[in-house]
Scaffold this motif. Structure first.
Motif, PDB file in Angstrom:
ATOM      1  N   ALA A  71       0.838  -1.211   0.000  1.00 21.79           N
ATOM      2  CA  ALA A  71       0.000   0.000   0.000  1.00 21.79           C
ATOM      3  C   ALA A  71       0.863   1.247   0.000  1.00 21.79           C
ATOM      4  CB  ALA A  71      -0.929  -0.009   1.207  1.00 21.79           C
ATOM      5  N   LYS A  72       2.004   1.189   0.686  1.00 20.48           N
ATOM      6  CA  LYS A  72       2.926   2.333   0.709  1.00 20.48           C
ATOM      7  C   LYS A  72       3.498   2.586  -0.687  1.00 20.48           C
ATOM      8  CE  LYS A  72       6.933   4.102   3.270  1.00 20.48           C
ATOM      9  NZ  LYS A  72       7.943   3.797   4.323  1.00 20.48           N
TER      10      LYS A  72
ATOM     11  N   ARG B 222       0.919   4.248  -2.801  1.00 17.10           N
ATOM     12  CA  ARG B 222       0.764   5.682  -2.501  1.00 17.10           C
ATOM     13  C   ARG B 222       1.807   6.535  -3.193  1.00 17.10           C
ATOM     14  NH1 ARG B 222      -0.899   3.541   2.549  1.00 17.10           N
ATOM     15  NH2 ARG B 222       1.159   3.742   3.506  1.00 17.10           N
ATOM     16  N   GLN B 223       2.938   5.933  -3.560  1.00 16.42           N
ATOM     17  CA  GLN B 223       3.962   6.691  -4.289  1.00 16.42           C
ATOM     18  C   GLN B 223       3.467   7.105  -5.679  1.00 16.42           C
ATOM     19  OE1 GLN B 223       6.651   7.580  -2.511  1.00 16.42           O
ATOM     20  NE2 GLN B 223       5.783   6.304  -0.887  1.00 16.42           N
TER      21      GLN B 223
ATOM     22  N   ASP C 231      -2.476  10.319  -5.935  1.00 14.59           N
ATOM     23  CA  ASP C 231      -3.917  10.132  -5.786  1.00 14.59           C
ATOM     24  C   ASP C 231      -4.446   9.337  -6.982  1.00 14.59           C
ATOM     25  OD1 ASP C 231      -6.619  10.240  -5.352  1.00 14.59           O
ATOM     26  OD2 ASP C 231      -6.776  12.427  -5.340  1.00 14.59           O
TER      27      ASP C 231
ATOM     28  N   GLU D 180      -6.091   1.832  -2.333  1.00 15.03           N
ATOM     29  CA  GLU D 180      -5.774   3.263  -2.369  1.00 15.03           C
ATOM     30  C   GLU D 180      -6.683   4.024  -3.332  1.00 15.03           C
ATOM     31  OE1 GLU D 180      -3.608   5.085  -0.495  1.00 15.03           O
ATOM     32  OE2 GLU D 180      -3.409   3.258   0.701  1.00 15.03           O
TER      33      GLU D 180
ATOM     34  N   THR E  33       5.548   4.232 -11.577  1.00 19.39           N
ATOM     35  CA  THR E  33       6.036   3.937 -10.233  1.00 19.39           C
ATOM     36  C   THR E  33       6.468   2.489 -10.253  1.00 19.39           C
ATOM     37  OG1 THR E  33       4.447   5.524  -9.329  1.00 19.39           O
ATOM     38  CG2 THR E  33       5.475   3.994  -7.778  1.00 19.39           C
TER      39      THR E  33
END
Length: 280
Positions: A37-38, A41-42, A45, A68, A149
């Protein structure tokens, strides 16, 4: 282990479906859902964003992206063993996960996605660099993606963000930094993975620029950079002598000393050289 949704922990998913990572597929699974999840988030939104994921495996990052708030995730997976686990995620997130079995190198994802689109993936080690180069060198710019990402071996991540004068500086840094902002946003030790790889990993976030940073013809720039770094120990006047009999004059025109080596030349310098070569 904490979870981020109503689905079982990833260790249980892997045991249930007997998903031992395969070295031949470049697989190393992330089991910590808080960590996936981290990583998700990178990517920023994800509300009202479609996300392309390559090599989801048992779906750790997939679950992170969906939790997310991604509007849709298109997951392309080559390993048919992982499909039942991914189907369970699709059932838990109705209408938001599409799974395609196949090789990401052979599939056009744009048939299944709508803008805005971002790419997020723990890329299989054996195809990661090739996919990145494809995404950075489309025929037209801006590309289909807003951002990338991506998790790589630490050594590859450092090559993407490298600066002139460093050992890691080369073609990959120039391709990435010509058309995107690139940063390492997360580092991971081998122990974060099952099985642990022999090297550390890092997540790189690349944001597409609306236009290349400096003017240059993409094909000429790529040829010049490839020739320069293929013989990186040679002075540029030797490494590039095949481009033109007056290559020293063109190097001077670009503001580059003919005695410099490739790793000493900035992105702006290579773009100036590409323009000088194209002009001739």
């Amino acid at each position: 282990m904490a979870t981020i949704d109503s689905l079982p922990p990833l260790r249980d998913v892997i045991a249930t479906h007997d998903l031992k990572a395969r070295k031949s597929l470049g697989q190393n699974f992330l089991l910590d859902l808080n960590l996936t999840a981290k990583i998700a988030r990178q990517a920023g939104d994800l509300t009202d964003v479609d996300v392309l994921e390559i090599g989801p495996g048992p779906g750790g990052l997939t679950r992170g992206l969906l939790s997310e708030g991604a509007r849709k995730v298109l997951a392309i997976e080559k390993d048919a063993r992982c499909l039942p686990a991914l189907d369970e995620i699709a059932a838990a997130y109705p209408g938001r996960l599409q799974i395609i079995e196949g090789d990401a190198l052979d599939i056009d994802p744009l048939e299944h996605l709508r803008a805005p689109i971002r790419v997020a993936a723990n890329l299989p080690y054996n195809v990661g660099t090739e996919l990145l180069v494809r995404w950075l060198t489309p025929p037209d710019w801006p590309p289909f993606w807003q951002s990338l990402t991506l998790m790589f071996q630490r050594e590859v991540a450092e090559r993407i963000v490298a600066v002139p004068g460093s050992k890691a500086y080369g073609r990959l840094a120039l391709l990435a930094q010509w058309r995107a902002d690139a940063n390492i946003v997360l580092s991971l030790t081998p122990e974060a993975f099952t099985p642990p790889p022999k090297v550390s990993s890092a997540v790189v976030h690349l944001t597409a620029l609306p236009a290349p940073r400096f003017e240059a013809d993409a094909l000429v720039l790529n040829r010049v950079v490839a020739a320069a770094f293929n013989q990186r120990r040679k002075m540029l006047r030797s490494a590039l002598k095949g481009f033109a009999p007056d290559i020293e004059d063109r190097l001077h025109a670009a503001g580059i000393k003919p005695t410099e080596r490739a790793e000493q030349v900035s992105l702006e310098g290579f773009c100036a050289l590409a323009r000088a070569v194209a002009a001739g």
